[in-house]
Scaffold this motif. Structure first.
Motif, short mmCIF file in Angstrom:
data_model
loop_
_atom_site.label_atom_id
_atom_site.label_comp_id
_atom_site.label_asym_id
_atom_site.label_seq_id
_atom_site.Cartn_x
_atom_site.Cartn_y
_atom_site.Cartn_z
N ALA A 20 -19.18 -43.92 -0.32
CA ALA A 20 -20.35 -43.98 -1.20
C ALA A 20 -21.49 -44.76 -0.54
N ALA A 21 -21.16 -45.84 0.15
CA ALA A 21 -22.20 -46.64 0.82
C ALA A 21 -22.89 -45.83 1.91
N LEU A 22 -22.11 -45.12 2.71
CA LEU A 22 -22.71 -44.32 3.78
C LEU A 22 -23.50 -43.14 3.22
N ALA A 23 -23.02 -42.54 2.14
CA ALA A 23 -23.76 -41.45 1.50
C ALA A 23 -25.07 -41.97 0.91
N SER A 57 -13.86 -51.07 -7.34
CA SER A 57 -13.99 -50.07 -8.40
C SER A 57 -15.31 -50.20 -9.14
N GLU A 58 -15.76 -51.43 -9.35
CA GLU A 58 -17.02 -51.68 -10.05
C GLU A 58 -18.23 -51.29 -9.20
N ASN A 66 -17.11 -40.91 -11.04
CA ASN A 66 -17.47 -39.55 -11.47
C ASN A 66 -18.50 -38.91 -10.57
N HIS A 67 -19.35 -39.72 -9.96
CA HIS A 67 -20.43 -39.19 -9.13
C HIS A 67 -20.28 -39.54 -7.65
N GLY A 68 -19.35 -40.44 -7.33
CA GLY A 68 -19.16 -40.84 -5.94
C GLY A 68 -20.34 -41.60 -5.37
N LYS A 69 -21.10 -42.22 -6.25
CA LYS A 69 -22.29 -42.96 -5.81
C LYS A 69 -22.11 -44.45 -6.09
N LEU A 70 -22.85 -45.25 -5.34
CA LEU A 70 -22.83 -46.69 -5.58
C LEU A 70 -23.47 -47.02 -6.92
N THR A 71 -22.88 -47.98 -7.61
CA THR A 71 -23.51 -48.54 -8.79
C THR A 71 -24.55 -49.55 -8.33
N ASN A 72 -25.32 -50.11 -9.26
CA ASN A 72 -26.26 -51.17 -8.89
C ASN A 72 -25.52 -52.33 -8.25
N LYS A 73 -24.38 -52.69 -8.83
CA LYS A 73 -23.57 -53.77 -8.26
C LYS A 73 -23.13 -53.40 -6.85
#
Length: 114
Positions: free
Chosen positions: A15-18, A78-79, A84-91
Motif C-alpha cells: 500500500a505504501a509503494l502504491a 492493520s490500522e 477493502n481498498h488496499g490503500k494507506l489510511t491517514n494514520k
C-alpha cells in the motif's frame, strides 16, 4: 502470530509503494535531511520491509513481551491500511512518512559519522 505480522506488513508495504506511485508516478520520494536540505530517496519493497523490521518492530519487541509485541505490531499495521481498498489510511501515511524520515536520518547520521 508471526504469519499475521508478515501478512499485515506485506499489505502495508504494498500500500505504501502504491501510494507513492500514485502521488509521484514512481517510487521516489523527497525527504528533508537533518541539515535542512532536501533530497530524494528511491524505495522498494525490500527497503521498506527492512525499515519496518529495524525501526519499528525491533523497538516494539524490546519494550514488550513477545505476545504483546506481536499483537501491537499487527494492530498498528492493520490500522495503517484500508484492507477493502488496499490503500494507506491517514494514520498509515503518517506512519510511513515518519518511518522514511527516520530511515533517512539514520543513514545520514551514519554517513556523517564515517
Amino acid at each position: 502470530m508471526s504469519s499475521l505480522i508478515e501478512r499485515t506488513r506485506n499489505r502495508l508495504v504494498l500500500a505504501a509503494l502504491a501510494d507513492l506511485q500514485d502521488k509521484t508516478g514512481s517510487c521516489i520520494t523527497p525527504v528533508k535531511l537533518p541539515d535542512g536540505s532536501v533530497t530524494t530517496v528511491e524505495l522498494d519493497a525490500d527497503i521498506v520491509t527492512k525499515a519496518l523490521k529495524k525501526l519499528f518492530e525491533a523497538i516494539v519487541y524490546d519494550i514488550n513481551k513477545r505476545a504483546e509485541a506481536e499483537k501491537e505490531i499487527a494492530d498498528v499495521y492493520s490500522e495503517c491500511v484500508n484492507v477493502n481498498h488496499g490503500k494507506l489510511t491517514n494514520k498509515g501515511q503518517l506512519f510511513i512518512g515518519a518511518l522514511i524520515e527516520n530511515l533517512v536520518e539514520q543513514a545520514f547520521t551514519e554517513r556523517e559519522g564515517k
